[in-house]
Design an enzyme around this catalytic site. Structure first.
Site, mmCIF file in Angstrom:
data_model
loop_
_atom_site.group_PDB
_atom_site.id
_atom_site.type_symbol
_atom_site.label_atom_id
_atom_site.label_comp_id
_atom_site.label_asym_id
_atom_site.label_seq_id
_atom_site.Cartn_x
_atom_site.Cartn_y
_atom_site.Cartn_z
ATOM 1 N N HIS A 1 54.859 44.325 20.895
ATOM 2 C CA HIS A 1 55.370 43.371 21.884
ATOM 3 C C HIS A 1 56.092 44.041 23.061
ATOM 4 O O HIS A 1 57.236 43.783 23.352
ATOM 5 C CB HIS A 1 56.138 42.176 21.293
ATOM 6 C CG HIS A 1 57.088 42.416 20.150
ATOM 7 N ND1 HIS A 1 58.133 43.271 20.219
ATOM 8 C CD2 HIS A 1 57.150 41.860 18.910
ATOM 9 C CE1 HIS A 1 58.796 43.241 19.090
ATOM 10 N NE2 HIS A 1 58.229 42.406 18.270
ATOM 11 N N HIS B 1 60.679 38.173 5.883
ATOM 12 C CA HIS B 1 60.690 37.944 7.331
ATOM 13 C C HIS B 1 59.362 37.321 7.739
ATOM 14 O O HIS B 1 58.296 37.806 7.352
ATOM 15 C CB HIS B 1 60.903 39.299 8.021
ATOM 16 C CG HIS B 1 60.930 39.274 9.506
ATOM 17 N ND1 HIS B 1 61.262 38.167 10.254
ATOM 18 C CD2 HIS B 1 60.679 40.260 10.414
ATOM 19 C CE1 HIS B 1 61.216 38.481 11.538
ATOM 20 N NE2 HIS B 1 60.845 39.734 11.658
ATOM 21 N N GLU C 1 57.853 37.136 10.695
ATOM 22 C CA GLU C 1 57.016 37.743 11.743
ATOM 23 C C GLU C 1 55.726 38.290 11.127
ATOM 24 O O GLU C 1 55.728 38.856 10.022
ATOM 25 C CB GLU C 1 57.785 38.826 12.504
ATOM 26 C CG GLU C 1 57.109 39.158 13.819
ATOM 27 C CD GLU C 1 57.987 39.933 14.812
ATOM 28 O OE1 GLU C 1 59.086 40.387 14.446
ATOM 29 O OE2 GLU C 1 57.542 40.078 15.973
ATOM 30 N N ASP D 1 53.741 40.720 11.381
ATOM 31 C CA ASP D 1 53.474 42.093 10.926
ATOM 32 C C ASP D 1 53.864 42.256 9.450
ATOM 33 O O ASP D 1 53.477 43.233 8.813
ATOM 34 C CB ASP D 1 54.158 43.146 11.807
ATOM 35 C CG ASP D 1 55.624 42.869 12.083
ATOM 36 O OD1 ASP D 1 56.038 41.698 12.016
ATOM 37 O OD2 ASP D 1 56.361 43.828 12.383
ATOM 38 N N HIS E 1 65.626 40.489 11.888
ATOM 39 C CA HIS E 1 65.361 40.436 13.296
ATOM 40 C C HIS E 1 65.193 39.005 13.847
ATOM 41 O O HIS E 1 65.421 38.756 15.028
ATOM 42 C CB HIS E 1 64.071 41.254 13.476
ATOM 43 C CG HIS E 1 63.334 41.218 14.734
ATOM 44 N ND1 HIS E 1 61.971 41.198 14.829
ATOM 45 C CD2 HIS E 1 63.788 41.229 16.019
ATOM 46 C CE1 HIS E 1 61.594 41.218 16.078
ATOM 47 N NE2 HIS E 1 62.651 41.234 16.818
ATOM 48 N N ASP F 1 63.077 44.618 8.586
ATOM 49 C CA ASP F 1 63.064 45.328 9.878
ATOM 50 C C ASP F 1 64.250 46.294 10.066
ATOM 51 O O ASP F 1 64.143 47.247 10.847
ATOM 52 C CB ASP F 1 63.086 44.316 11.035
ATOM 53 C CG ASP F 1 61.688 43.813 11.391
ATOM 54 O OD1 ASP F 1 60.698 44.470 11.023
ATOM 55 O OD2 ASP F 1 61.592 42.758 12.041
ATOM 56 N N TYR G 1 63.634 52.614 18.223
ATOM 57 C CA TYR G 1 63.414 51.316 17.563
ATOM 58 C C TYR G 1 64.658 50.434 17.743
ATOM 59 O O TYR G 1 64.564 49.266 18.112
ATOM 60 C CB TYR G 1 63.142 51.596 16.087
ATOM 61 C CG TYR G 1 62.882 50.418 15.191
ATOM 62 C CD1 TYR G 1 61.574 50.054 14.855
ATOM 63 C CD2 TYR G 1 63.915 49.691 14.616
ATOM 64 C CE1 TYR G 1 61.319 48.995 13.990
ATOM 65 C CE2 TYR G 1 63.681 48.638 13.759
ATOM 66 C CZ TYR G 1 62.375 48.292 13.442
ATOM 67 O OH TYR G 1 62.125 47.252 12.581
ATOM 68 N N HIS H 1 59.118 49.231 8.298
ATOM 69 C CA HIS H 1 58.352 50.112 9.183
ATOM 70 C C HIS H 1 58.824 51.553 8.978
ATOM 71 O O HIS H 1 60.027 51.807 8.886
ATOM 72 C CB HIS H 1 58.603 49.766 10.658
ATOM 73 C CG HIS H 1 58.157 48.391 11.044
ATOM 74 N ND1 HIS H 1 56.826 48.037 11.138
ATOM 75 C CD2 HIS H 1 58.861 47.291 11.389
ATOM 76 C CE1 HIS H 1 56.749 46.772 11.520
ATOM 77 N NE2 HIS H 1 57.965 46.285 11.668
HETATM 78 FE FE1 FEO Z 1 60.368 41.417 13.169
HETATM 79 FE FE2 FEO Z 1 58.598 44.117 11.939
HETATM 80 O O1 FEO Z 1 58.892 42.333 12.528
#
Ligand code: FEO
Length: 391
Positions: free
Chosen positions: A24, A78, A80, A82, A144, A163, A191, A222
């Protein structure tokens, strides 16, 4: 597909995205990973999934350990995509699995998957016994998204915070002590600068909520898993959350016919002569998300723009929008630039700095058309004066 055992009967089963270069808007030069964790106990639990295009990779890893049909729970830390993007497809292989999520997670998953599956809310502070171990859930809203939560396994001293503590770093290695420490810390900082910075208050609250937990391993969603550098990472996060900077400066600018650029380099000379380390970032050649790492470290943010169509340069406008969202605090600001017939545009940059609460101890410098030698000398003097404020 290789699997990695983090702790006895707890496995990393995620996906590695070597090709990701844009998350993003954030330039992810080293790719990323989407980390999912499989816990084999009396009940079998999958904590988070992966971005949809890594679904097969995750399933191949899971199959090396267990038939996915035997999974009892899928924890969605989470919403999101991903991390939750593969839940619906996973449920086709694991039809008996219950999806556990936070209150906001339930709402978010319903919006994303349009009610394709049921979810069960786990309250913050609640625990779920799965046999030899317990899963403890703590909601950490806005780290996040509003739905974010962590899963903590006290018996293994393992924190799975999604995250938080992530790094966009694709690697064949899974642990922090197997990769270059400088690269690890640089990617963690970038990050934080590009994702976590505006959420500092939520991170602070999350730290309080997690205070007192015994942790000897952190499995973020991640990058690599932390086991050798947990103290270093917590130390850096503490500094970042506190908006601590170093006595250094970053000059961020874009020029049209070279006047703003000439001014930038004279400021640079003055700052160096004044004893302040400084980096110069031309917006034509640097990506705004890379510049954020310099912004994170620097006490002074110096913004320069030529005037075009009664506005700042589009690249500068983009940088301002990005900074407005990420909200770096406790900074010294200084604006400079050049114009042809409308000298008012630099005022927009000043207002922007004021809105962010930055200190502007010196008047901006705005030069008509082309600076003459005296005006350029004046820019160097400004740099030296600014250095005193920074130090
Ligand atoms: Fe908030 Fe890695 O997604």
């Amino acid at each position: 597909m290789n699997i990695v055992e983090l702790k006895p009967d707890i496995y990393w089963v995620g996906g590695i995205d070597w090709d990701l270069r844009n998350f993003h808007g954030y330039l992810t030069q080293r790719g990323t990973t989407y980390n999912a964790y499989l816990i084999m106990d009396e009940k079998i639990v999958l904590v988070d999934t992966v971005k949809y295009h890594k679904f097969e990779e995750m399933v191949a890893r899971i199959r090396r350990i267990v038939d996915p049909a035997k999974i009892d729970y899928i924890v969605s830390n989470h919403v999101e995509m991903d991390h939750s993007g593969s839940i619906a497809r996973m449920l086709e292989l694991a039809p008996n699995a219950k999806v556990l999520t936070s209150t906001r997670g339930e709402k978010g998953l319903a919006r994303h998957f349009k009610g394709a599956f049921e979810t069960e809310v786990v309250e913050s502070g609640s625990t779920l016994n799965i046999g030899k171990r317990n899963l403890a859930f703590v909601h950490i809203p806005m780290v996040h998204w509003p739905d974010s939560m962590v899963t903590y396994i006290p018996e293994d001293k393992l924190l799975l915070p999604n995250d938080a503590f992530g790094q966009h770093l694709a690697s064949s290695k899974r642990f922090d002590d197997e990769v270059d420490t400088a690269v690890l810390m640089q990617e963690a900082e970038t990050y934080y600068a590009n994702i976590v910075m505006p959420l500092w208050m939520s991170v602070s609250r999350a730290f309080k909520a997690l205070e007192g937990l015994e942790i000897d391993m952190i499995g973020p969603s991640h990058g690599v898993i932390l086991r050798g550098h947990i103290g270093d990472m917590l130390g850096e996060y503490t500094k970042w959350v506190d908006h601590q900077t170093e006595p250094r400066a970053v000059i961020i600018y874009d020029s049209m016919w070279g006047s703003t650029e000439a001014m930038a380099y004279k400021l640079y000379e003055g700052l160096l002569e004044g004893g302040v380390p400084v980096v110069i970032r031309n917006l034509k050649t640097n990506h705004i998300s890379d510049i954020m790492t310099d912004v994170m470290r620097s006490r002074a943010i110096i913004l320069g723009s030529a005037t075009i169509n009664n506005n700042v340069m589009p690249t500068v406008g983009s940088m301002l929008t990005y900074l407005k969202g990420l909200k770096p605090k406790n900074r010294i600001g200084f604006a400079f630039g050049s114009y042809g017939w409308n000298p008012k545009v630099l005022g927009d940059v000043e207002s922007f700095m004021d809105d962010l609460g930055w200190d502007r101890p010196m008047e901006s410098v705005n030069i008509n058309y082309v600076p003459d030698p005296e005006e350029l000398d004046g820019m160097k003097d400004k740099g030296m004066e600014l250095a005193k404020h920074i130090l």
